[in-house]
Design an enzyme around this catalytic site. Structure first.
Site, mmCIF file in Angstrom:
data_model
loop_
_atom_site.group_PDB
_atom_site.id
_atom_site.type_symbol
_atom_site.label_atom_id
_atom_site.label_comp_id
_atom_site.label_asym_id
_atom_site.label_seq_id
_atom_site.Cartn_x
_atom_site.Cartn_y
_atom_site.Cartn_z
ATOM 1 N N TRP A 35 88.047 14.896 -3.793
ATOM 2 C CA TRP A 35 87.008 14.215 -3.318
ATOM 3 C C TRP A 35 85.959 15.205 -2.790
ATOM 4 C CZ3 TRP A 35 90.535 11.092 0.031
ATOM 5 C CH2 TRP A 35 90.906 9.551 -0.710
ATOM 6 N N TYR A 69 87.893 11.199 -9.874
ATOM 7 C CA TYR A 69 88.174 11.861 -9.476
ATOM 8 C C TYR A 69 89.572 12.448 -9.738
ATOM 9 C CZ TYR A 69 86.248 9.460 -5.755
ATOM 10 O OH TYR A 69 85.025 8.650 -4.800
ATOM 11 N N ARG A 70 88.853 14.255 -10.475
ATOM 12 C CA ARG A 70 90.271 14.710 -10.377
ATOM 13 C C ARG A 70 91.481 14.534 -9.770
ATOM 14 N NH1 ARG A 70 88.022 20.576 -9.881
ATOM 15 N NH2 ARG A 70 88.569 21.564 -8.205
ATOM 16 N N ASN A 104 85.913 0.695 -3.519
ATOM 17 C CA ASN A 104 84.809 1.997 -4.285
ATOM 18 C C ASN A 104 86.445 2.003 -4.532
ATOM 19 O OD1 ASN A 104 83.054 3.920 -4.411
ATOM 20 N ND2 ASN A 104 84.694 5.447 -4.322
ATOM 21 N N ASP A 132 86.205 22.660 -14.432
ATOM 22 C CA ASP A 132 85.459 21.239 -14.937
ATOM 23 C C ASP A 132 84.371 21.843 -15.657
ATOM 24 O OD1 ASP A 132 84.244 18.732 -13.380
ATOM 25 O OD2 ASP A 132 85.902 19.445 -12.047
#
Length: 485
Positions: free
Chosen positions: A191, A177-178, A173, A286
């Site tokens: 996650w 992601y931050r 995968n 975000d």
């Protein structure tokens, strides 16, 4: 299409942007704490160029920003003049006899990948491993990570391409992601509950095993986009990138973990996530436009850092629109539209409005054929992979341009009797959604803004829209210069 596409690496893409006058170098010293964020946002909101901050006051490499800040630049990054070209390529390859439903999108996309993609090409050595730091020499402070908002919990790395493998199946995968920097050797792994890497980590924890992780920064723009694409879990992101590029993605084995990364990445971090370990992560400003709260998340321990000799660090600012992720979101909308139409053939077009930050709102147009057709489409959307997180769906008739939000609002505000045309339900919402009274699930609404049918109980006779006659439009077109307007 830029000369030389597909771009071999990030510097080649930056050079192409500079040739086109679509890149600005900032030679003045700039602080990655807030200053780069403020500068970048002003440029993004002005529709300005990509940026290369050559002298950040923290870190040991330049910072590339705003690579996807306009739809036109995103198309350039993906090697097309218009993002719809990619969707058209996919649509041309999908056979109408493929089954409808989630299995249909997997089979359809899988068929496209088999027909037109080139598998990754493995190299024995790679530019991303020209310089190697291991053990005590690992120092994340070499990276000019950003603090983008005053209330952020620290330094974050916002465009690290995270690689994991399912511990049992070996399925790879690639995700975006931050990453919060806890110290010079550890990162918080944000996650979210619906993400594939979360599933990989859960399996590793159940088995009591460390999960190997590799994070690449500064990949070529097609690979960087592919990490953000909402692909089914069984579709390899690197096959998808190969389809988009029309060329194989070159990969190399990591030095300390059993994973592969893009050979031309600028920086790679290698390490592991320990089972059961969590540290507080956040707050972070975000894409919702609000700070997300502090929550416990897994911890990535970096055992090796490899870089090119003169690396470029890539990052992004997220928050209240407009922001750079407009280009990423619109690319996903246009690329995946044919696949969504495969699953829901009723849909003519769709728009994920930028103010809806991708998961809050969706506008779809349909060719209405029977009573409650709009409600059928709403429920189908809510059953579709990550579109299941959509909170508001507005359904309009096919003659409405879904990209024209003024026209959409005209239909949605005027064509609705809320006792009959509003569908309320509840279901899963985005991990970051702050409005839901319970985390991970909440209320949803569907608005039927289509013209109503007698068979839906509307017996008054739906009125016609006021539209000028085509003859008069043509006549005024012919005479327009006479009017001196």
């Amino acid at each position: 299409m830029a000369k030389g596409f597909p771009y071999a690496d990030l510097p080649e893409f930056l050079a192409a942007l500079e040739r086109d006058g679509d890149l600005r170098r900032v030679t003045a010293s700039v602080d990655p704490t807030l200053e780069i964020s403020e500068i970048t946002q002003r440029v993004v909101r002005a529709g300005g160029p990509a940026l290369l901050f050559e002298n950040p006051t923290r870190g040991a490499m330049p910072v590339a920003m705003n690579l996807f800040g306009t739809i036109e630049r995103t198309a350039k990054a993906l090697g097309v003049a218009n993002l719809d070209e990619i969707g058209a390529r996919i649509g041309d390859l999908i056979k109408p006899e493929l089954p409808v439903g989630w299995s249909g999108i997997r089979e359809g996309l899988g068929k496209v990948m088999q027909l037109k993609s080139l598998p990754p090409k493995k190299l024995k050595s790679a530019p991303c491993q020209e310089i190697v730091y291991k053990g005590d020499k690992v120092d994340l402070n070499r990276l000019p990570g950003l603090m983008t908002w005053p209330g952020d919990g620290g330094i974050f790395h916002n465009y690290g391409l995270t690689h994991t493998k399912h511990p049992e199946t070996g399925k790879r995968n690639l995700g975006l992601y931050r990453l919060q920097q806890h110290d010079h050797k550890t990162l918080g792994m944000h996650w979210q509950i619906h993400k594939d890497s979360t599933a990989h980590h859960a399996v590793a924890e159940r088995r009591g095993e460390r999960l190997p992780v590799a994070i690449a920064f500064g990949c070529d723009p097609v690979v960087s986009y592919s990490a953000s694409a909402p692909l089914p879990g069984d579709i390899d992101e690197y096959l998808f990138a190969g389809f988009l590029r029309g060329a194989r993605v070159e990969m190399v084995d990591c030095l300390t973990v059993p994973l592969q990364v893009p050979a031309n990445a600028q920086v790679v971090l290698e390490g592991y996530v320990e089972p059961g370990e969590r540290l507080p992560e956040g707050p972070f400003g975000d894409h919702t436009g609000y700070y997300t709260p502090v929550e416990p998340f897994p911890v990535f321990h970096v055992e090796a850092m490899t870089t090119q000799k003169n690396p470029v660090y890539h990052s992004i600012v997220t928050s209240r629109p407009p922001q750079e992720d407009l280009g990423l979101g619109k690319a996903t909308e246009r690329i995946f539209l044919p696949l969504i139409k495969l699953m829901i053939p009723d849909i003519v077009d769709m728009n994920m409005p930028e103010p809806g930050v991708f998961h809050n709102a969706l506008v779809v147009s349909i060719r209405k054929r029977y009573p409650k057709h709009a409600q059928k489409v709403m429920n189908a959307v809510w059953g579709l992979h990550l579109l299941s997180l959509t909170k508001l769906i507005v359904v309009v008739d096919e003659d409405c341009d879904v990209q024209d939000l003024r026209e959409v609002a005209f239909r949605a505000f005027g064509n609705v009797d809320y006792k009959h045309d509003l569908l309320l339900t509840e279901g899963p919402v985005d991990h970051l959604d702050h409005a839901s009274y319970q985390q991970f699930w909440g209320g949803k609404a569907g608005v039927d803004a289509t013209a109503k049918l007698p068979t839906e109980g509307y017996t008054r006779g739906w009125p016609d829209l006021t539209v000028m006659s085509p003859d008069m439009v043509a006549q005024v077109d012919r005479r327009w210069k006479e009017f001196g307007l």
